[in-house]
Write an enzyme that holds these catalytic residues in place. Structure first.
Site, PDB file in Angstrom:
ATOM      1  N   ARG A   1     -32.077  -7.696   9.179  1.00  0.00           N
ATOM      2  CA  ARG A   1     -31.314  -7.054   9.359  1.00  0.00           C
ATOM      3  C   ARG A   1     -31.437  -5.637   8.477  1.00  0.00           C
ATOM      4  O   ARG A   1     -32.615  -5.791   7.885  1.00  0.00           O
ATOM      5  CB  ARG A   1     -29.513  -7.310   8.350  1.00  0.00           C
ATOM      6  CG  ARG A   1     -28.896  -8.675   8.869  1.00  0.00           C
ATOM      7  CD  ARG A   1     -28.324  -8.994   7.994  1.00  0.00           C
ATOM      8  NE  ARG A   1     -27.112 -10.153   8.348  1.00  0.00           N
ATOM      9  CZ  ARG A   1     -27.505 -11.024   8.864  1.00  0.00           C
ATOM     10  NH1 ARG A   1     -28.791 -12.174   7.713  1.00  0.00           N
ATOM     11  NH2 ARG A   1     -27.095 -12.535   9.283  1.00  0.00           N
TER      12      ARG A   1
ATOM     13  N   LYS B   1     -27.342 -12.183   3.681  1.00  0.00           N
ATOM     14  CA  LYS B   1     -25.420 -12.213   3.877  1.00  0.00           C
ATOM     15  C   LYS B   1     -25.286 -13.220   2.419  1.00  0.00           C
ATOM     16  O   LYS B   1     -25.658 -14.970   2.578  1.00  0.00           O
ATOM     17  CB  LYS B   1     -25.074 -12.200   4.763  1.00  0.00           C
ATOM     18  CG  LYS B   1     -25.002 -11.421   5.174  1.00  0.00           C
ATOM     19  CD  LYS B   1     -23.626 -10.916   6.670  1.00  0.00           C
ATOM     20  CE  LYS B   1     -23.685  -9.868   7.439  1.00  0.00           C
ATOM     21  NZ  LYS B   1     -22.919 -10.038   8.745  1.00  0.00           N
TER      22      LYS B   1
ATOM     23  N   HIS C   1     -30.205  -2.681  14.996  1.00  0.00           N
ATOM     24  CA  HIS C   1     -29.481  -3.501  14.619  1.00  0.00           C
ATOM     25  C   HIS C   1     -29.487  -4.444  16.200  1.00  0.00           C
ATOM     26  O   HIS C   1     -29.967  -5.518  16.843  1.00  0.00           O
ATOM     27  CB  HIS C   1     -28.404  -3.872  14.656  1.00  0.00           C
ATOM     28  CG  HIS C   1     -27.945  -5.304  13.546  1.00  0.00           C
ATOM     29  ND1 HIS C   1     -28.130  -5.332  12.621  1.00  0.00           N
ATOM     30  CD2 HIS C   1     -27.438  -5.674  14.408  1.00  0.00           C
ATOM     31  CE1 HIS C   1     -27.620  -6.407  12.550  1.00  0.00           C
ATOM     32  NE2 HIS C   1     -27.086  -7.232  13.367  1.00  0.00           N
TER      33      HIS C   1
ATOM     34  N   ARG D   1     -33.309  -6.936  16.334  1.00  0.00           N
ATOM     35  CA  ARG D   1     -33.048  -8.085  15.550  1.00  0.00           C
ATOM     36  C   ARG D   1     -32.371  -8.768  16.908  1.00  0.00           C
ATOM     37  O   ARG D   1     -32.195  -9.578  16.989  1.00  0.00           O
ATOM     38  CB  ARG D   1     -31.206  -7.816  14.668  1.00  0.00           C
ATOM     39  CG  ARG D   1     -31.070  -9.266  13.852  1.00  0.00           C
ATOM     40  CD  ARG D   1     -30.346  -8.966  12.761  1.00  0.00           C
ATOM     41  NE  ARG D   1     -29.267  -9.858  12.257  1.00  0.00           N
ATOM     42  CZ  ARG D   1     -29.350 -11.249  11.778  1.00  0.00           C
ATOM     43  NH1 ARG D   1     -30.397 -11.094  11.386  1.00  0.00           N
ATOM     44  NH2 ARG D   1     -28.718 -11.856  11.690  1.00  0.00           N
TER      45      ARG D   1
ATOM     46  N   HIS E   1     -28.191 -17.218  10.465  1.00  0.00           N
ATOM     47  CA  HIS E   1     -26.087 -17.295  10.350  1.00  0.00           C
ATOM     48  C   HIS E   1     -26.077 -18.812  10.541  1.00  0.00           C
ATOM     49  O   HIS E   1     -27.073 -19.366  10.176  1.00  0.00           O
ATOM     50  CB  HIS E   1     -26.531 -17.273  12.123  1.00  0.00           C
ATOM     51  CG  HIS E   1     -26.699 -16.235  13.026  1.00  0.00           C
ATOM     52  ND1 HIS E   1     -26.470 -16.472  14.062  1.00  0.00           N
ATOM     53  CD2 HIS E   1     -26.089 -14.987  12.256  1.00  0.00           C
ATOM     54  CE1 HIS E   1     -26.839 -14.849  14.559  1.00  0.00           C
ATOM     55  NE2 HIS E   1     -26.251 -14.311  13.181  1.00  0.00           N
TER      56      HIS E   1
ATOM     57  N   TYR F   1     -25.743 -15.287  22.692  1.00  0.00           N
ATOM     58  CA  TYR F   1     -27.253 -14.515  22.242  1.00  0.00           C
ATOM     59  C   TYR F   1     -27.960 -15.073  23.657  1.00  0.00           C
ATOM     60  O   TYR F   1     -28.166 -15.034  24.950  1.00  0.00           O
ATOM     61  CB  TYR F   1     -28.335 -14.684  21.907  1.00  0.00           C
ATOM     62  CG  TYR F   1     -28.291 -13.641  20.397  1.00  0.00           C
ATOM     63  CD1 TYR F   1     -28.196 -12.084  20.774  1.00  0.00           C
ATOM     64  CD2 TYR F   1     -27.974 -14.254  18.658  1.00  0.00           C
ATOM     65  CE1 TYR F   1     -28.232 -11.505  19.830  1.00  0.00           C
ATOM     66  CE2 TYR F   1     -27.835 -13.413  18.390  1.00  0.00           C
ATOM     67  CZ  TYR F   1     -27.836 -12.209  18.679  1.00  0.00           C
ATOM     68  OH  TYR F   1     -27.733 -10.928  17.507  1.00  0.00           O
TER      69      TYR F   1
END
Length: 282
Positions: free
Chosen positions: A147, A171, A240, A243, A266, A275
């Protein structure tokens, strides 16, 4: 307590106790503010909220024309708020857990082909100091699926060059180890040896990527440079997108979903499954 006091306490709890990101905390705070304003308007006390009140609030939101995705975010915010109220002994149980999220259709992310990524990176002017930095920066974002915030905050101490590994803080302060390839290795090595020292001028700057002032590069700075590359290459993309492309190219190459989930950072495998739709479509 006033609405503002409750909101501020809830926001602080999300950041300090639940360790949510500032963006998540602010999103939840905005949703809960809507809910609290609804209670004030309807003259319903927070301690006396029922499941019917919650449903009525969501119906009102739908009538206001908000999307299914926003409703889903509202429900996530209410669940977090209910958990907060239970821990503060304001509610006996979290009745928000009875709410079901609408199944919002997932938008398939845009991805680039390997050739398009190469075209994008090939327009970087590596005869300049900023160009050598950008070459290393965008190569690393693509080859590690970073990110923007992760690339900007990446510490030089967390780059293990010889092992070709980086320690990424994502995150919610979650850490993950991501490998990178020979091409990224060469570009980072050149940047570290030939460019970074002249930019930092001997100052101790912990972040890997710095701007022309020798200060940590900002998200805005990365966006601006990428827009220039987009215009020069004719490749329509966002930072992005690199990514998204990283994840899709891994799956197309035979990587398993769980490994890609770990590399992307994730927390939920269902986020990564988007994806698989991209590769099926291709």
């Amino acid at each position: 307590m006033t609405v503002l006091e409750i909101l501020n306490q809830f926001y602080s709890d999300l950041i300090l106790v639940k360790r949510d990101s500032e963006q998540t905390a602010m999103t939840y705070k905005i949703s809960v503010e809507e809910f609290l304003n609804f209670l004030v308007k309807e003259k319903i006390k927070l301690r006396a909220v029922s499941t019917q009140n919650l449903i009525l609030f969501l119906i009102k939101r739908q009538e206001e024309g908000v999307s299914e995705l926003t409703i889903a975010k509202d429900i996530s915010a209410l669940r977090a708020f209910g958990d907060f109220l239970v821990r503060k002994s304001f509610w006996e149980e979290n009745i928000t857990l009875l709410l079901e999220k609408p199944r919002a259709s997932k938008k398939i992310p845009k991805v680039l082909s390997v050739e398009q990524v190469d075209n994008l990176l090939s327009v970087i002017d590596t005869k300049t100091a900023s160009g050598i930095r950008d070459d290393a920066l965008f190569e690393l974002i693509y080859s590690c699926g970073l990110r923007i915030s992760e690339a900007c905050s990446l510490l030089i101490a967390n780059v293990h060059l010889e092992e070709k590994l980086i320690l990424v803080r994502g995150k919610g302060d979650k850490e993950r180890i991501v490998p990178f390839g020979e091409r990224a290795f060469e570009k980072i090595k050149i940047y570290l040896e030939e460019v970074r020292p002249s930019l930092t001028k001997g100052r101790n700057v912990p972040q890997l990527f710095v701007n022309y002032k020798g200060e940590p590069i900002s998200r805005k700075g990365v966006w601006k440079r990428f827009k220039e590359l987009e215009a020069l290459s004719g490749v329509d993309a966002k930072v992005h997108t690199l990514r998204h492309s990283f994840a899709t190219h891994l799956l197309s190459g035979g990587a398993d979903l769980r490994s890609v989930q770990e590399l992307l950072g994730h927390s939920d495998l269902s986020t990564t499954t988007i994806y698989t739709h991209v590769t099926d479509d291709q």
